[in-house]
Design an enzyme around this catalytic site. Structure first.
Site, PDB file in Angstrom:
ATOM      1  N   LYS A  75      48.825  18.338  37.732  1.00  9.46           N
ATOM      2  CA  LYS A  75      47.626  18.671  36.948  1.00  9.46           C
ATOM      3  C   LYS A  75      47.911  18.442  35.461  1.00  9.46           C
ATOM      4  O   LYS A  75      48.988  18.820  34.967  1.00  9.46           O
ATOM      5  CB  LYS A  75      47.261  20.140  37.202  1.00  9.46           C
ATOM      6  CG  LYS A  75      45.984  20.599  36.521  1.00  9.46           C
ATOM      7  CD  LYS A  75      45.658  22.048  36.923  1.00  9.46           C
ATOM      8  CE  LYS A  75      44.387  22.562  36.290  1.00  9.46           C
ATOM      9  NZ  LYS A  75      44.083  23.960  36.676  1.00  9.46           N
ATOM     10  N   SER A 150      39.480  24.919  38.769  1.00 10.74           N
ATOM     11  CA  SER A 150      39.607  23.868  37.782  1.00 10.74           C
ATOM     12  C   SER A 150      40.534  22.737  38.205  1.00 10.74           C
ATOM     13  O   SER A 150      40.484  21.654  37.624  1.00 10.74           O
ATOM     14  CB  SER A 150      40.125  24.447  36.462  1.00 10.74           C
ATOM     15  OG  SER A 150      41.443  24.943  36.632  1.00 10.74           O
ATOM     16  N   SER A 174      41.726  28.750  40.675  1.00 10.72           N
ATOM     17  CA  SER A 174      41.694  27.299  40.480  1.00 10.72           C
ATOM     18  C   SER A 174      42.572  26.473  41.398  1.00 10.72           C
ATOM     19  O   SER A 174      42.498  25.242  41.360  1.00 10.72           O
ATOM     20  CB  SER A 174      42.054  26.952  39.049  1.00 10.72           C
ATOM     21  OG  SER A 174      40.945  27.147  38.234  1.00 10.72           O
TER      22      SER A 174
HETATM   23  N1  GLN Z   1      37.014  29.249  37.725  1.00 10.09           N
HETATM   24  C1  GLN Z   1      37.766  30.240  36.999  1.00 10.09           C
HETATM   25  C2  GLN Z   1      37.494  30.107  35.515  1.00 10.09           C
HETATM   26  O1  GLN Z   1      36.690  29.328  35.193  1.00 10.09           O
HETATM   27  C3  GLN Z   1      39.206  30.100  37.317  1.00 10.09           C
HETATM   28  C4  GLN Z   1      39.921  29.104  36.492  1.00 10.09           C
HETATM   29  C5  GLN Z   1      41.374  28.980  36.830  1.00 10.09           C
HETATM   30  O2  GLN Z   1      41.863  29.592  37.774  1.00 10.09           O
HETATM   31  N2  GLN Z   1      42.069  28.222  36.001  1.00 10.09           N
HETATM   32  O3  GLN Z   1      38.054  30.773  34.713  1.00 10.09           O
END
Ligand code: GLN
Length: 470
Positions: A75, A150, A174
């Protein structure tokens, strides 16, 4: 395409020369090109072919490491020395890492091949990969739908067979949510299990690094390599690291808790019945006992998560000032204007929204009402889990209340987007490990994921349970 079920099968085929590692890497590179529309990668490393030549030699000489020839995508929030690091943000355009993240280094030391950096929501903020300066990622199962976020690029790359395994990060879901949307396995380890050195911080007391794979064996193998104390990250913990792969086959009784709060209003019927079918199937197994449990404070997890993570993010993202990193608006004659314009033009809308929310909850008049209160609720959420794990070994829930939604469907409504994480954020608030495993498809053919959670540092039981559900 060359066929193998997991890394061990691949290794056997490489050792017997049934497949060539160089051909394997070339076929991944070709596939990345032919599936370019998925947009899973921000950067592809062509030098992977040279690495494959060297590792192929090592395999034939019997001197290769545990991950010999495993092709891994990273990532784009993790540092790899000399390679771009953008966090899918315009503000880090043209920035190259000056050192390598411990997690990546450990993979390389075991002879994995890093094939590229994957697309994600900007600074890992999002649930659909629609907040990326590199554009949307398409869900390989149905390209009209999002891959989740994400770590959308990491999940899509594994699901579309554009690599063997990938690394993602999970601050509130995420890794688990995109794994669920793309029909693969994704593990968020215990906070402190894997070093965060070299990970671009979003919310430092939540962020965890973990693998995506098409099978639970590869997840276990990669975690064995990633886990462990690192002197470069003081929040990583000195706790024994079992051989997760070997312990997958262990048997014995497992008590699984079903939290009633996770199966109520808002849960899609098809997701619910796929999970209930799995539970029914396994309840015939004498070694598995299902118990009803309660996690009464889960209903506050989204609110608590968005107060604490935005607070931490607003502090962590102060460093992008146009002076030290990446993008700068150099048209501005005054220093203050340069800061303001760099940040206004460099960050996307969601990141700005989080910085503003975080600054607000930390401001002197509101600190106690929001930040301090949320810290107290975080403790209550953690205590719910501590109580539950006195009665059960593993907790079972849906990963997401719905399957992958259509691109554009939720992007104009941040609150609705935040609700995607309703079942995942509590694990980050409590620092416990969680995995999403595929358990079926809905009537549109979109994957359904099931989440398993275990007590801190008990990834071993988590993975054994995941194996039994396979
Ligand atoms: N979707 C969650 C957010 O927007 C989780 C993001 C993540 O785990 N990096 O914060």
């Amino acid at each position: 395409m060359l066929h193998y079920q997991n890394h061990f099968e691949k290794l056997v085929k490489l050792e017997s020369k049934e497949i060539s590692l160089v051909d394997n890497v070339k076929s991944f590179l070709d596939r990345i090109k032919s599936e370019k529309d998925i947009n899973a990668y921000n950067f592809v490393f062509d030098d992977a072919v040279e690495k494959a030549e060297i590792i192929e030699e090592k395999i034939l000489n019997n001197s290769a490491g545990k991950l010999a020839g495993m092709v891994i995508a990273i990532k784009d929030v993790l540092s790899i020395k000399g390679k771009p690091l953008t966090c899918s943000s315009k503000i880090l355009k043209n920035f190259n890492s000056v050192y390598t993240a411990t997690a990546v280094q450990k993979l390389v030391d075991e002879d994995a091949i890093i094939i590229g950096k994957t697309n994600c929501d900007e600074f890992a903020m999002g649930s659909s990969n629609e907040n990326s300066a590199f554009g949307n990622v398409l869900n390989p199962v149905n390209k009209l739908h999002v891959p989740g976020g994400s770590s959308g690029g990491s999940a899509a790359a594994v699901a579309a067979k554009l690599c063997d395994v990938s690394l993602g990060t999970d601050t509130g879901g995420s890794i688990r949510q995109p794994a669920s949307f793309c029909g693969i396995f994704g593990l968020k380890p215990t906070y402190g299990r894997v070093s965060r050195y070299g990970l671009t911080a979003f919310a430092s007391s939540f962020d965890s690094i973990g693998p995506f794979a098409n099978n639970v064996e590869d997840v276990a193998l990669v975690l064995s390599v990633l886990a462990g104390k690192d002197d470069l990250d003081s929040t990583s913990k000195e706790v024994d690291v079992p051989n997760y792969y070997d312990s997958l086959s262990k048997t014995g009784k497992i008590r699984i808790g079903i939290p009633q709060e996770f199966f109520g209003e808002g849960l899609n019927e098809e997701v619910k019945s796929a999970i209930e079918n799995k539970i029914n199937y396994l309840s015939k197994n004498e070694d598995i006992e299902f118990l009803d449990i309660h996690l009464p404070h889960n209903e506050y997890s989204i609110a608590t998560y968005y107060i604490l993570t935005t607070a931490e993010a607003s502090a962590n993202l102060q460093r992008y000032d146009g002076v030290r990193y990446g993008y700068r608006d150099s048209e501005q004659p005054e220093l203050d204007d340069m800061y303001t314009q760099t940040r206004s033009k460099g960050f996307g809308d969601e990141v700005k929204r989080r910085i503003m929310l975080g600054t607000y909850v930390l401001s002197s008049g509101y600190y106690d009402a929001y930040y301090t209160k949320a810290q107290k609720v975080r403790r209550l959420i953690k205590e719910d889990f501590e109580n539950a794990f006195k009665k059960v070994d593993v907790i079972l829930t849906p990963t997401s209340p719905f399957t992958a939604f259509k691109i554009g469907e939720k992007s104009s409504n941040p609150l609705e987007m935040y609700l995607s994480d309703i079942y995942t954020t509590s694990a980050n608030l409590a620092g416990i490990p969680g995995i999403s495993i595929p358990v079926g498809k809905d009537s549109e053919g979109l994957p359904i994921g099931m989440q398993l959670l275990a007590n801190q540092f008990n990834e071993e039981t988590l993975l054994q349970t995941a194996k039994r559900f396979n």
